[in-house]
Design a protein around this motif. Structure first.
Motif, PDB file in Angstrom:
ATOM      1  N   LYS A 175      49.204  47.385  37.138  1.00 20.66           N
ATOM      2  CA  LYS A 175      48.430  46.782  37.743  1.00 20.66           C
ATOM      3  C   LYS A 175      46.815  46.923  37.507  1.00 20.66           C
ATOM      4  O   LYS A 175      45.982  46.265  37.389  1.00 20.66           O
ATOM      5  CB  LYS A 175      48.805  47.111  39.279  1.00 20.66           C
ATOM      6  CG  LYS A 175      48.098  46.265  40.240  1.00 20.66           C
ATOM      7  CD  LYS A 175      48.294  46.446  41.739  1.00 20.66           C
ATOM      8  CE  LYS A 175      48.606  45.164  42.439  1.00 20.66           C
ATOM      9  NZ  LYS A 175      49.108  45.469  43.813  1.00 20.66           N
ATOM     10  N   LEU A 176      46.661  48.334  37.271  1.00 26.06           N
ATOM     11  CA  LEU A 176      45.232  48.619  37.085  1.00 26.06           C
ATOM     12  C   LEU A 176      44.734  48.449  35.812  1.00 26.06           C
ATOM     13  O   LEU A 176      43.578  47.935  35.462  1.00 26.06           O
ATOM     14  CB  LEU A 176      45.142  50.366  37.240  1.00 26.06           C
ATOM     15  CG  LEU A 176      45.442  50.961  38.613  1.00 26.06           C
ATOM     16  CD1 LEU A 176      45.658  52.613  38.617  1.00 26.06           C
ATOM     17  CD2 LEU A 176      44.279  50.607  39.493  1.00 26.06           C
ATOM     18  N   GLN A 177      45.840  48.444  34.740  1.00 30.10           N
ATOM     19  CA  GLN A 177      45.511  47.947  33.485  1.00 30.10           C
ATOM     20  C   GLN A 177      44.993  46.472  33.375  1.00 30.10           C
ATOM     21  O   GLN A 177      44.179  45.891  32.873  1.00 30.10           O
ATOM     22  CB  GLN A 177      46.569  48.115  32.319  1.00 30.10           C
ATOM     23  CG  GLN A 177      46.307  47.918  30.820  1.00 30.10           C
ATOM     24  CD  GLN A 177      47.240  48.069  29.947  1.00 30.10           C
ATOM     25  OE1 GLN A 177      48.540  48.517  30.530  1.00 30.10           O
ATOM     26  NE2 GLN A 177      47.215  48.197  28.753  1.00 30.10           N
TER      27      GLN A 177
ATOM     28  N   LYS B 281      37.609  46.309  42.711  1.00 31.09           N
ATOM     29  CA  LYS B 281      38.294  47.440  42.732  1.00 31.09           C
ATOM     30  C   LYS B 281      39.588  47.758  43.678  1.00 31.09           C
ATOM     31  O   LYS B 281      39.247  47.243  44.808  1.00 31.09           O
ATOM     32  CB  LYS B 281      37.257  48.548  42.981  1.00 31.09           C
ATOM     33  CG  LYS B 281      36.069  48.802  42.111  1.00 31.09           C
ATOM     34  CD  LYS B 281      35.126  49.810  42.496  1.00 31.09           C
ATOM     35  CE  LYS B 281      34.009  49.787  41.567  1.00 31.09           C
ATOM     36  NZ  LYS B 281      32.809  51.064  41.866  1.00 31.09           N
TER      37      LYS B 281
ATOM     38  N   GLU C  60      41.614  45.912  34.961  1.00 29.02           N
ATOM     39  CA  GLU C  60      40.548  46.205  34.007  1.00 29.02           C
ATOM     40  C   GLU C  60      40.454  45.106  33.095  1.00 29.02           C
ATOM     41  O   GLU C  60      39.041  44.838  32.803  1.00 29.02           O
ATOM     42  CB  GLU C  60      40.885  47.275  33.150  1.00 29.02           C
ATOM     43  CG  GLU C  60      40.865  48.599  33.720  1.00 29.02           C
ATOM     44  CD  GLU C  60      41.377  49.886  32.965  1.00 29.02           C
ATOM     45  OE1 GLU C  60      41.427  50.014  31.926  1.00 29.02           O
ATOM     46  OE2 GLU C  60      41.494  51.004  33.790  1.00 29.02           O
TER      47      GLU C  60
ATOM     48  N   ARG D  80      42.277  56.569  41.857  1.00 33.77           N
ATOM     49  CA  ARG D  80      42.651  55.071  41.737  1.00 33.77           C
ATOM     50  C   ARG D  80      44.155  54.981  42.389  1.00 33.77           C
ATOM     51  O   ARG D  80      44.579  53.984  42.958  1.00 33.77           O
ATOM     52  CB  ARG D  80      42.844  54.451  40.179  1.00 33.77           C
ATOM     53  CG  ARG D  80      41.345  54.389  39.801  1.00 33.77           C
ATOM     54  CD  ARG D  80      41.327  54.185  38.471  1.00 33.77           C
ATOM     55  NE  ARG D  80      41.735  52.920  38.106  1.00 33.77           N
ATOM     56  CZ  ARG D  80      41.650  52.253  36.782  1.00 33.77           C
ATOM     57  NH1 ARG D  80      41.656  53.206  35.859  1.00 33.77           N
ATOM     58  NH2 ARG D  80      41.891  51.155  36.782  1.00 33.77           N
TER      59      ARG D  80
END
Length: 137
Positions: free
Chosen positions: A17-19, A37, A22, A83
């Motif tokens: 999810k974070l990738q 964010k 980005e 994060r």
């Protein structure tokens, strides 16, 4: 359905999810849009899962103390600057696979203090690709 290692699956989903975020933020930046964010909280335990509500309106959801605790951990991410914030139960399962920063016990609304860990690790010598979750298993 039960998962063989729910903590590993949750951590892999969080990293994915974070990738993806980005990548989305790179696209937003190129278009002059503000970046998004997010923070993610992970806790481990049993929950009740199913359709909750009435005939007029229902949702497939998970409920229980574990869900509430994970939500509270997510709420700490901004304050702590991580994060992903995980509970000791998640850390215990993933400690051999991931590098976390120990953040000690923190008060969590509605329950006694919870021992928590931050990811990706910020401690000297721990930053880098070793923090990427394992996709095996």
């Amino acid at each position: 359905q039960p998962l063989p290692n729910p903590a590993r699956s949750a951590m892999a989903a969080a990293a994915d999810k974070l990738q993806r975020l980005e990548q989305l933020n790179r696209e937003f930046s190129q278009e002059g849009l503000p970046q998004l964010k997010i923070g993610i909280g992970l806790h481990l335990g049993e929950v009740v899962v199913g359709n909750i509500g009435s005939i007029e309106r229902n949702d497939y959801t998970a409920i229980g103390d574990v869900v509430n605790t994970a939500s509270r951990l997510e709420g700490l991410t901004k304050q702590l600057g991580y994060r992903v914030v995980v509970s000791a139960s998640v850390h215990q399962v993933l400690a051999d696979e991931q590098v976390f920063d120990s953040l000690g016990e923190m008060p969590v609304k509605g329950r006694s203090p919870v021992e928590i860990y931050g990811w990706p690790a910020k401690a000297e010598g721990t930053a880098g690709t070793e923090n990427q979750p394992s996709e095996t298993g």
